[in-house]
Motif scaffolding. Structure first.
Motif, short mmCIF file in Angstrom:
data_model
loop_
_atom_site.label_atom_id
_atom_site.label_comp_id
_atom_site.label_asym_id
_atom_site.label_seq_id
_atom_site.Cartn_x
_atom_site.Cartn_y
_atom_site.Cartn_z
N ASP A 198 77.13 21.48 47.87
CA ASP A 198 76.65 20.14 48.22
C ASP A 198 75.78 20.18 49.48
O ASP A 198 75.67 19.19 50.21
N ALA A 199 75.20 21.35 49.75
CA ALA A 199 74.45 21.50 51.01
C ALA A 199 73.33 20.46 51.11
O ALA A 199 72.61 20.21 50.15
N GLN A 200 73.21 19.89 52.29
CA GLN A 200 72.07 19.01 52.59
C GLN A 200 71.15 19.80 53.50
O GLN A 200 71.58 20.29 54.56
N PHE A 201 69.90 19.94 53.08
CA PHE A 201 68.97 20.78 53.84
C PHE A 201 68.21 19.94 54.87
O PHE A 201 67.55 18.96 54.52
N ALA A 202 68.29 20.36 56.13
CA ALA A 202 67.49 19.70 57.18
C ALA A 202 66.07 20.21 57.08
O ALA A 202 65.12 19.53 57.46
N GLU B 268 77.80 19.52 58.45
CA GLU B 268 78.86 18.72 57.82
C GLU B 268 78.82 18.79 56.29
O GLU B 268 79.78 18.40 55.63
N SER B 269 77.71 19.30 55.72
CA SER B 269 77.64 19.37 54.26
C SER B 269 78.11 20.72 53.71
O SER B 269 78.04 20.98 52.51
N ILE B 270 78.59 21.60 54.60
CA ILE B 270 79.08 22.92 54.16
C ILE B 270 80.57 22.81 53.83
O ILE B 270 81.33 22.24 54.62
#
Ligand code: FAD
Length: 463
Positions: A310-314, A171-173
């Motif tokens: 704005d990528a959120q890295f898991a 969802e952050s892509i």
């Protein structure tokens, strides 16, 4: 009744032994230290923390590892009880006095009437005559036992290094810049022709990206890790960049067979491809981007990629000495080795990552074994719980298509909300306003955490 044998008195093995003993069953815990050392352990204590003294965030309402803490506490975990009793100040994190913690775990097990501890190296997988066995020998499993595990599972089934590419929350892509497409629209088995998310770069962006990769701060290998797995075809992305500025454009970042859905007339100079990483579709993997860059440098550099600003890295990338099984192929959902069902695996060797995750897998595996011995088999906790999500990652939830990911694409992972199924319904703003950005993410995590803990408590009440 025969006792259950647990091999490895680390975090997972100590927890598994405790859970079995607490069910009123006899357990024999085999730990090789001090008769044989590992490269990282420094003491002969059970549950020694080999590096940091932190169990990470203790915030069960907002954080996935905090949720895991809460679930383990609800399951009566010895590791969590000993950590809580030996806490040192660390803000919102749970950090411990490592010696006090290890001593507390050891004292509890030594003092338990159902536990026998034997200090010996186990060099063979015990046969079925001995009864149930749990192997929890960790990332530094002794070479003799590793060899036996390799024999029992097959050549491609045990890795000695992890080569971790970063994983991003879908969802952050930014899909206004990225698009779905498989190279040459190829439809592989189980595929749709749109299996990858593609992020385009023009020449200027590519050159800046290569400069950043080469200049980025890297972590070094520990002395005993220096025999790197480069031979294994998993070169760190920055090493590839150093070998030639065009290498990546002809390798993992090649633009061929891809048409930018937003600008079909402009040919990308290079493309970063992200592959779906879990069956839920909540996570995407940066294919080929295994790296030794420091975490801060990784976030900065990978956010230069168009669509990933704005990528959120898991999970961020890495490359370490590790020993882990290709668990999705080898283990059933009770953590039993399909080929030798009297043997279970627990802890980091199963492909989870981290102290708390290893403890969780130890806890569940101990419960599975104990219930089997009692004739009251139990199902794993639901995937909405942090414990259930880890078991699902290890044994089932991983996508392993035949289109280039290959049989070795399973890599260790910390717990994160991307491993849990999305919510059926989006949470609403308390004042009815439209939720956006960080606030939306925060609220979603809170609802997922509450759902997880409620579901775990309901599950644990049945065992
Ligand atoms: P371990 O805790 O390693 O326990 C395995 C036990 O099995 C050991 O006591 C070992 O002596 C014993 N053993 C091995 N072979 C045999 C045998 N043949 N017979 C009998 N006993 C045997 N995670 C974090 O969350 N934070 C960190 O900072 C961190 N740092 C790490 C640093 C290093 C160098 C490594 C290798 C890993 C690190 N990890 C970290 C990852 C991981 O969470 C830990 O390794 C964790 O201890 C794994 O738990 P475990 O129970 O699976 O294995």
């Amino acid at each position: 009744k025969q006792p259950i044998h647990v091999v490895g008195g680390g975090l997972a093995g100590s927890e598994a032994a405790w859970q079995i003993a607490e069910k009123g069953l006899k357990v024999v815990l085999h730990e090789m230290r001090p008769t044989r050392e590992t490269d990282a352990h420094k003491t002969d204590g059970l549950a020694e923390l080999v590096c940091s003294n932190s169990f990470r965030s203790d915030d069960a309402e907002n954080n996935a590892v905090g949720l895991l803490h809460a679930e383990l506490r609800a399951a009566g975990s010895l590791i969590m009880k000993s950590a809580d009793a030996n806490k040192v100040p660390a803000g919102g994190a749970l950090a411990v006095d490592r010696d006090g913690f290890s001593e507390a775990v050891q004292a509890a097990l030594e003092g338990h009437e159902n536990v026998e501890i034997i200090r010996e190296e186990v060099t063979e997988i015990p046969s079925a005559d001995i009864g149930q066995v749990i192997l929890a020998t960790g990332p530094l499993t002794s070479p003799a036992l590793s060899e036996q595990i390799l024999k029992a599972t097959g050549e491609d089934s045990l890795a000695f290094f992890d080569a971790i590419a970063p994983i991003i929350h879908t969802e952050s892509i930014n899909m206004d810049k990225a698009w779905y497409q498989s190279r040459y629209d190829k439809v592989g088995p189980g595929g749709t022709g749109k299996d990858y998310i593609n992020c385009p770069m023009d020449k200027e962006q590519y050159e800046a990206f290569i400069d950043a990769l080469i200049g980025g701060e890297k972590t070094s290998f520990k002395e005993w890790e220096e025999n790197t797995p480069y031979f294994d075809g998993c070169l760190p992305i920055e090493v590839m960049a150093e070998r030639g500025r065009e290498t990546l454009r002809h390798g993992p970042m090649k633009p061929m067979g891809l048409t930018n859905a937003h600008q079909p007339d402009i040919k990308a100079y290079a493309v970063v491809q992200l592959r779906q990483d879990n069956a839920l579709g909540t996570l995407y993997n940066m294919v080929g981007f295994q790296t030794k860059l420091k975490y801060g440098a990784q976030s900065d550099i990978f956010r230069m990629i168009p669509g990933l600003e704005d990528a959120q890295f898991a999970r961020l990338g890495g490359l370490h000495r590790n020993t882990f099984l290709n668990s999705p192929r080898l283990l059933d959902e009770q953590m039993r080795l399909k080929a030798l069902p009297h043997v279970r695996f627990a802890g980091q060797i199963t492909g989870c990552e981290g102290y708390v995750e290893s403890t969780a897998v130890g806890c569940l595996t101990g419960l599975f074994a104990a219930h089997q011995a009692l004739g009251t088999d139990i199902a794993p906790p639901p995937v909405t719980t942090a414990c259930g999500a880890i078991i699902n990652h290890i044994t089932g939830g991983h996508i392993d298509r035949e289109d280039g990911s290959g049989p070795r694409s399973f890599q260790p992972m910390n717990i994160n909300f991307g491993l849990l199924p999305p919510l059926d319904e989006m949470p609403k703003h308390p004042e009815g306003k439209r939720l956006r950005g960080k606030e939306k993410t925060r609220l979603k995590k809170q609802v997922m955490a509450k759902r997880g803990l409620d579901d775990f408590k309901a599950w644990v009440a049945t065992v």
